[in-house]
Design an enzyme around this catalytic site. Structure first.
Site, PDB file in Angstrom:
ATOM      1  N   ASP A 161      -5.691   2.204  -3.903  1.00 42.52           N
ATOM      2  CA  ASP A 161      -6.954   1.987  -3.175  1.00 42.52           C
ATOM      3  C   ASP A 161      -7.369   3.225  -2.376  1.00 42.52           C
ATOM      4  O   ASP A 161      -8.466   3.284  -1.839  1.00 42.52           O
ATOM      5  CB  ASP A 161      -6.927   0.718  -2.303  1.00 42.52           C
ATOM      6  CG  ASP A 161      -5.919   0.772  -1.172  1.00 42.52           C
ATOM      7  OD1 ASP A 161      -5.055   1.672  -1.181  1.00 42.52           O
ATOM      8  OD2 ASP A 161      -5.993  -0.103  -0.287  1.00 42.52           O
ATOM      9  N   SER A 174       0.819  -1.213   0.000  1.00 41.08           N
ATOM     10  CA  SER A 174       0.000   0.000   0.000  1.00 41.08           C
ATOM     11  C   SER A 174       0.856   1.267   0.000  1.00 41.08           C
ATOM     12  O   SER A 174       1.646   1.486  -0.894  1.00 41.08           O
ATOM     13  CB  SER A 174      -0.971  -0.038   1.177  1.00 41.08           C
ATOM     14  OG  SER A 174      -1.866   1.030   1.093  1.00 41.08           O
ATOM     15  N   ASP A 219      -2.526   6.617  -3.559  1.00 42.24           N
ATOM     16  CA  ASP A 219      -1.354   6.042  -2.900  1.00 42.24           C
ATOM     17  C   ASP A 219      -0.708   5.030  -3.858  1.00 42.24           C
ATOM     18  O   ASP A 219      -1.101   4.935  -5.023  1.00 42.24           O
ATOM     19  CB  ASP A 219      -1.734   5.428  -1.550  1.00 42.24           C
ATOM     20  CG  ASP A 219      -2.611   4.198  -1.682  1.00 42.24           C
ATOM     21  OD1 ASP A 219      -3.241   4.032  -2.754  1.00 42.24           O
ATOM     22  OD2 ASP A 219      -2.664   3.393  -0.743  1.00 42.24           O
TER      23      ASP A 219
HETATM   24 MG    MG Z   1      -3.264   1.494  -0.395  1.00 42.90          MG
END
Ligand code: MG
Length: 434
Positions: free
Chosen positions: A233, A91, A229
């Site tokens: 997401d 992430s 990011d």
């Molecule tokens: Mg993310």
């Protein structure tokens, strides 16, 4: 020992995320899920993690479709055609990290129960299939097109907006610019070359990381700025004057679009209560927001971190669908004015150092349960107490020996009263435990 947190498993590559562990995870997943779609963000360690996962998955009999580099929400969306989706991503974490996140066919992340089941199999060495049952690997090429088509069906086309988009050199590069163009937008991209070393700025979409985007929105006279990011997401935005619209503002704006019923974490603002008819407050973490959305059949869920879930597209956080919705919302109403029109309440936060935080929290919970009516208490994650003119939240830090106190109220005076009351309770309990 727990391997998986609420966002799957994450760590520094070849320290925590080793090929041996990835192979074991693949093996444990493949025992139960026989048709798997696999994707990754652009981190340079994705090849190693992917090879080990595929080896494990196929060894326990799963067939794997490789979607290569795609955003997490695109992978989650494509999981509907499979038994399970596996995403290799850390992430917004720095480049030395990588991780694995597992998705259900409805786009939701694996919940705690499912992850515990996988962990048990990892430690008990999940069974290998016979040589005849070893799975095969092939390419999966239409994940991006299917995601874009589904979003266009929901939001439509014909938006003449000028949008500056910062992809943070992340996986969003492969979807969002094309989606916005097909919506009719003029798109100016920034950091749209996938590079998992994140050379332009750290991949967490915080205001301080996005000064170039703000400047470019102003210089180009754009209608809107959007940032993702590293795995797409999350999404945050800038208005046409380059002002940051962060998590709290966007949570309120999306709630205005879906005012019937929303799910938000316990640390979210009372602004949401002013806007939505029904507010369900959950434990902090997108997987819990997603579960609550399903349980209560709510229309939207989000977290101030920039995580937005829209059940009409799927039950996982989707920063790309959020970007499309922001364009739609900005073409209907001036988002700058909308933000200015939101109610604003003073808030205060403080952390109290506590060695034995879980014991102190247990005592505080019994104290609050005996003192306040249960309708005013939410114990989903720490203690949230609803008061007449505001609320307080007492919550143990996940990583440090601290208990955090947050309060928000209608006025500064009410805020002080509510905050000091909560702080006094914490301090008393800490003293008693000494
Ligand atoms: Mg993310």
């Amino acid at each position: 020992m727990r391997l998986f947190g609420s966002s799957g498993i994450r760590g520094i590559v070849n320290e925590k995320i080793t090929p041996e562990l990835c192979q074991k995870i693949g093996r444990a997943v493949g025992v139960e899920y026989k048709n798997v779609v696999l994707g990754s963000d652009p981190r340079p360690t994705a090849d190693m993690v992917s090879a080990a996962l595929i080896s494990g998955l196929t060894s326990s009999g799963a067939n794997v479709k490789r979607a290569d580099m795609i955003p997490t929400p695109t992978l989650a969306h494509s999981a509907k055609d499979f038994d399970c989706g596996v995403m290799i991503t850390a992430s917004h974490n720095p480049e030395e990290y990588n991780g694995i996140k597992l998705f259900n066919p409805d786009g939701s992340s694996f919940n705690t129960e499912q992850m515990i089941k996988i962990e048990k199999r990892i430690f008990s060495h999940a069974k290998l299939s016979s040589w005849k049952g070893v799975g095969r690997v092939s390419e999966h090429e239409d994940a991006v097109e299917k995601h874009i088509s589904s979003i266009l069906e929901c939001v439509g086309e014909g938006y003449e907006q000028k949008v500056v988009l910062d992809c943070a050199n992340g996986a969003g590069c492969s979807v969002t610019p094309y989606l916005l163009k097909r919506m009719g937008c003029e798109v100016i991209t920034l950091n749209a070359q996938p590079d998992g070393n994140f050379p332009a700025h750290p991949s967490e979409p915080k205001k301080d990381n996005l000064t170039d985007l703000s400047t470019l929105v102003k210089r180009t006279g754009a209608d809107l700025g959007i940032a993702h990011d590293g795995d797409g997401d999350r999404a945050v935005a800038f208005d046409h004057q380059g002002n940051f619209m962060g998590g709290d503002e966007l949570l309120a704006l999306f709630t205005k679009t879906y005012p019937r019923a929303v799910a938000v974490p316990v640390n979210s603002s009372m602004v949401i209560d002013e806007i939505a008819e029904k507010v369900f407050r959950t434990k902090v973490g997108d997987v819990f927001v997603s579960e609550k959305l399903k349980e209560k059949d709510a229309d939207f869920g989000g977290e101030p971190s920039g995580t937005w879930i829209f059940p009409e597209i799927n039950y996982g956080p989707d920063g790309i669908y959020a970007a499309a919705l922001l364009v739609k919302m900005n073409s209907e109403k001036d988002l700058k004015k909308e933000v200015e029109g939101l109610p604003s309440f003073p808030r205060k936060k403080e952390a109290v150092p506590v060695e034995n935080k879980s014991e102190v929290m247990d005592d505080l919970i019994s104290l609050y349960e005996n003192t306040y009516p249960s309708k005013n208490l939410n114990l989903a994650d720490g203690i949230r107490l609803e008061e007449e003119r505001g609320w307080s939240l007492i919550r143990a830090s996940g990583t440090e020996p601290k208990i955090r106190i947050t309060a928000e109220a209608e006025s500064k005076e009410a805020l002080e009263t509510i905050f000091e009351k909560a702080k006094k309770q914490v301090k008393n309990c800490v003293e008693e435990k000494r």
